[in-house]
Scaffold this active site. Structure first.
Site: not given
Ligand code: ADP
Length: 483
Positions: A156-157, A255-256, A289, A386, A233, A180-182
């Site tokens: 989402w950022n 990209e973590l 990030c 972080e 994410g 699949k967007p946030a």
């Molecule tokens: P943040 O903590 O910055 O929201 P996330 O890693 O939780 O970062 O989210 C980044 C993306 O990963 C979002 O699109 C979120 O919906 C997705 N996401 C979160 N949990 C899962 C999961 N278990 N499997 C697949 N995608 C996920």
């Protein structure tokens, strides 16, 4: 929301060139983090629906992979142009769902478009190789081909540019994509899909679905037709996706998280360092990030840096990103706010001093005050985790060896920053920092022309630049005999 082009606001998923509601009645509400108002709802696609989308993308791949680079380049360029033409509306949608100030949102949209433009051009330069064969009558030829259907999961950022950075490279080389967007920021993604349709991508080449991250993520990672996962994410979720993808041995780009150090050496230009620190720490309210998370300042310049930096932070205007002159918006949600509150309280409890900020903002909601902490203990949570918020902890150091050790003392390795004018020190420190990105005398290193990515638990793969294409290509060795 007043838009010039109302067709950009879509509350449906984009599947095989069509707009779809999905079967599930229980839709996902999206709110404005500045006002908490609900701005719309998006579909909640099931695992079965995700599976059909993957089928469409796989069918589309069979012909898209055989288009010429020039054909793909023309469509990509058109997509980029349409994004630029609609920058005002796209920025408004982004600010309303994500919170970042309008000017920053516009900057992201233009950056998002420039990734597509870059890969529209780079699509034509996917070269192979011929290797001299040591055996008589034989030849060795290397070709590169698209890996297949790509599952892209985005955060989402950066609701626009994280999609375009991944998909432009994938589409340029002939892959098809399921994105699949946030769930916090689906409307920026869906708006970009409307423009992809107008640009002329064939049905099924570019798809966007919304719904439960876990459910869609599980299908994307387990389905054998998905040949590659590209994720941006958290490290925590990245590890889950890697585990889930193991059964089908997918190619992966991850990209973590990051925990960027920002080092100010004694010989640095202090005003420039202050400017760079303000940009790299407070952009997007600290929610990137590559945001600076730990500032290390040499003891001989510590006081002067702290004073100038604190004065700069005092000038940051916080508020609703749609309002004139706002530089810092809200945090994305309550849990992000709670993490920031916890990190500051923990640091203060063990001795940190608040130079400015240090509390939730009087505006309430998800707003937090831009904050500078001095005298921070290396035992504080903020030293290791972080924060993803507008908080800058400043530490003092006395020699190069010590600060390099502190900077590298983290499982993360995405971006790092330092300020110095000493050419010998610049080389030594750049080589010693265990990071994918080392930014020297520069607070804003991200542009399409560079390979963005991390080492250690910050991930693998690179996005942007010509290296970014490799993540969506397979190398095929063709052995020819009987010549
Ligand atoms: P943040 O903590 O910055 O929201 P996330 O890693 O939780 O970062 O989210 C980044 C993306 O990963 C979002 O699109 C979120 O919906 C997705 N996401 C979160 N949990 C899962 C999961 N278990 N499997 C697949 N995608 C996920």
């Amino acid at each position: 929301m007043e838009l010039n082009n109302k067709s950009l606001f879509k509350e449906k998923c984009f599947v095989n060139g069509q707009w779809e509601d999905g079967q599930n009645n229980n839709r996902i509400e999206v709110n404005n983090p500045a006002t908490m108002e609900i701005i719309g709802k998006v579909p909640n696609f099931t695992a079965d629906e995700t599976k059909s989308v993957i089928e469409y993308a796989d069918n589309a791949f069979q012909s898209w992979k055989n288009t010429t680079a020039k054909e793909r380049s023309i469509i990509l360029k058109k997509w980029s142009d349409l994004i630029v033409d609609n920058v005002d509306d796209l920025a408004k949608i982004m600010t309303v769902e994500q919170g970042k100030p309008l000017a920053e949102a516009k900057g992201e949209i233009l950056m998002g478009a420039s990734y597509i433009e870059f890969y529209a051009e780079e699509a034509k330069r996917v070269y192979g190789d011929i290797i001299p064969d040591p055996r008589p009558g034989k030849r060795i030829v290397i070709i590169k081909q698209p890996v297949g259907v790509v599952g892209a999961i985005t955060p989402w950022n950066f609701p626009n540019s994280m999609i375009t950075r991944k998909c432009a490279a994938a589409l340029a080389v002939g892959c098809t994509t399921v994105v699949k967007p946030a769930s916090q920021t689906p409307f920026s993604a869906l708006a970009v899909a409307e423009l992809a349709k107008l640009a002329g991508f064939p049905d099924g080449v570019f798809n966007i679905i919304t719904g439960s991250a876990k459910e869609i993520g599980m299908e994307l990672t387990k389905n054998p037709k998905i040949k590659k996962i590209s994720f941006t994410g958290s490290t925590e979720v990245g590890k889950i996706l890697m585990e889930q993808s193991a059964s089908t041995v997918k190619k992966m780009s991850m990209e973590l998280g990051g925990h960027a150090p920002f080092i100010v050496f004694e010989d640095a230009d202090i005003d420039e360092a202050v400017e760079g620190a303000l940009q790299s720490k407070f952009r997007n309210s600290g929610q990137t990030c590559i945001c600076t998370n730990r500032l290390f300042v040499h003891e001989n310049v510590y006081d002067v840096f702290l004073e100038k930096f604190t004065n700069g932070v005092k000038k940051i205007k916080v508020g609703n990103g749609l309002d004139e002159g706002i530089v810092s918006g809200p945090l994305i949600d309550k849990s992000s706010l709670e993490k920031v509150i916890d990190h500051v309280q923990d640091a203060v409890n063990i001795g940190a001093k608040i130079a400015v900020g240090g509390d939730v903002h009087p505006l309430g909601g998800n707003f937090y005050q831009p904050t500078v902490l001095s005298n921070v203990s290396t035992k504080a949570k903020i030293t290791f985790e972080e924060t993803f918020g507008p908080v800058a902890p400043v530490y003092k150091f006395s020699n190069d060896e010590e600060v390099i050790k502190m900077a590298n003392d983290t499982p993360y390795g995405l971006a790092s920053y330092f300020y110095s004018r000493d050419i010998g020190k610049i080389w030594r420190v750049a080589e010693a920092l265990e990071y994918g990105i080392v930014s020297i005398n520069n607070g804003l290193p991200t542009i399409p022309e560079v390979p963005f990515g991390g080492v250690k638990e910050s991930g693998m793969g690179r996005e942007g630049s010509r290296y970014g294409l490799d993540d969506y290509l397979i190398i095929k060795y063709i052995s020819m005999g009987g010549i």
